[in-house]
Motif scaffolding. Sequence first.
Motif, short mmCIF file in Angstrom:
data_model
loop_
_atom_site.label_atom_id
_atom_site.label_comp_id
_atom_site.label_asym_id
_atom_site.label_seq_id
_atom_site.Cartn_x
_atom_site.Cartn_y
_atom_site.Cartn_z
N HIS A 102 2.37 17.66 -12.13
CA HIS A 102 2.48 19.02 -11.60
C HIS A 102 3.66 19.76 -12.27
O HIS A 102 3.53 20.91 -12.68
N SER A 130 1.62 12.27 -9.64
CA SER A 130 1.07 13.60 -9.39
C SER A 130 2.16 14.65 -9.49
O SER A 130 1.96 15.73 -10.06
N GLN A 131 3.35 14.34 -8.94
CA GLN A 131 4.47 15.29 -8.99
C GLN A 131 4.93 15.53 -10.43
O GLN A 131 5.21 16.67 -10.81
N LEU A 138 1.95 9.35 -5.88
CA LEU A 138 2.55 10.65 -5.56
C LEU A 138 3.53 11.06 -6.66
O LEU A 138 3.52 12.22 -7.11
N LYS A 141 0.84 -1.21 0.00
CA LYS A 141 0.00 0.00 0.00
C LYS A 141 0.87 1.26 0.00
O LYS A 141 0.56 2.24 -0.66
N LEU A 142 1.99 1.21 0.74
CA LEU A 142 2.91 2.35 0.77
C LEU A 142 3.52 2.58 -0.61
O LEU A 142 3.61 3.72 -1.07
N ALA A 179 1.03 4.13 -2.91
CA ALA A 179 0.86 5.55 -2.57
C ALA A 179 2.03 6.37 -3.12
O ALA A 179 1.84 7.47 -3.64
N ARG A 180 3.25 5.82 -3.03
CA ARG A 180 4.44 6.50 -3.56
C ARG A 180 4.34 6.65 -5.08
O ARG A 180 4.70 7.69 -5.64
#
Lengths: 44, 237
Positions: B227, B223-224, B220, B212-213, B216-217
């Motif tokens: 962005h 998304s980065q 992220l 799960k970690l 999530a990474r």
Amino acid sequence: MDTARSIFHLHAAYVLTWCVQLVYVIYLAMGFVRVKRESEELKK
Amino acid sequence: MNRAIFTIAAVATAILLSFGLREALQVAPTEATMGNIQRIFYYHVPAYATAFTMFAVNLLASIFYLARRNSESAAIADAVAVSSAEIGVLFCSIGLITGMLWAKPVWGIWWTWDARLTSTFVLWLIYVSYLMLRQMSATDQAPTLAAALAIFGFVDVPIVYMSIRWWRTQHPQPVIFGEQGSGLDPSMVPALLVNLAAFLLYGALIFWVRYKLERARQQLRESQALHSLKLARAEAR
């Protein structure tokens, strides 16, 4: 057969096993905290 | 896995681990030659069994990743691979630590370069290098290179398992699936089986948390990247 040293090693093996596991669980928790913090920074 | 199932599994694991600890330290009989130090066996063997299971999961995920690395499920396979490798290294480290603590009172030395110990240490090094490759490489090729390394790295697992059968070693001969008459005393079997089940269940649980970690990474990082792309486009205008 059983010496104080061997009993110490037996207990050390069991205690160290769970110390290593505990450190790893803390490392995982810190990983989640870091991901959450970086996600919030990105949203700002 | 939803939260309720995870909680039930965590409670079951805690009960099983407590029961296993009692079986190993109080219920199982004292071994005639080595005495109480032999009780390390009930953590030593399950730790390696969990590590080998995780390395097998890592192998399957790596093969899947290489076969389907352009599909959407590749990211999932990659997360499974890196998570299982990390949990495998964790349990392999515990196996090495408990082994050394067992060796010192019985053999008089912490370590010897016999076939079993050396091949296990090489196995640990292979998967540590796998994790370092994942951690330190900045290129997009890192998961592909790591998957290839994982496939070659797994070759050492059967070598570790068979080493005490192929070569004469300081490490004892196999008590599980060994030669005739080499088996574990029946009164010791319950303690081993309970701890084996407890370690495998605990390993599966922390593997799930680590997975799960990793997911999530991955999200992220996506998304980065998105962005950064938006910022670059805005600057270009």
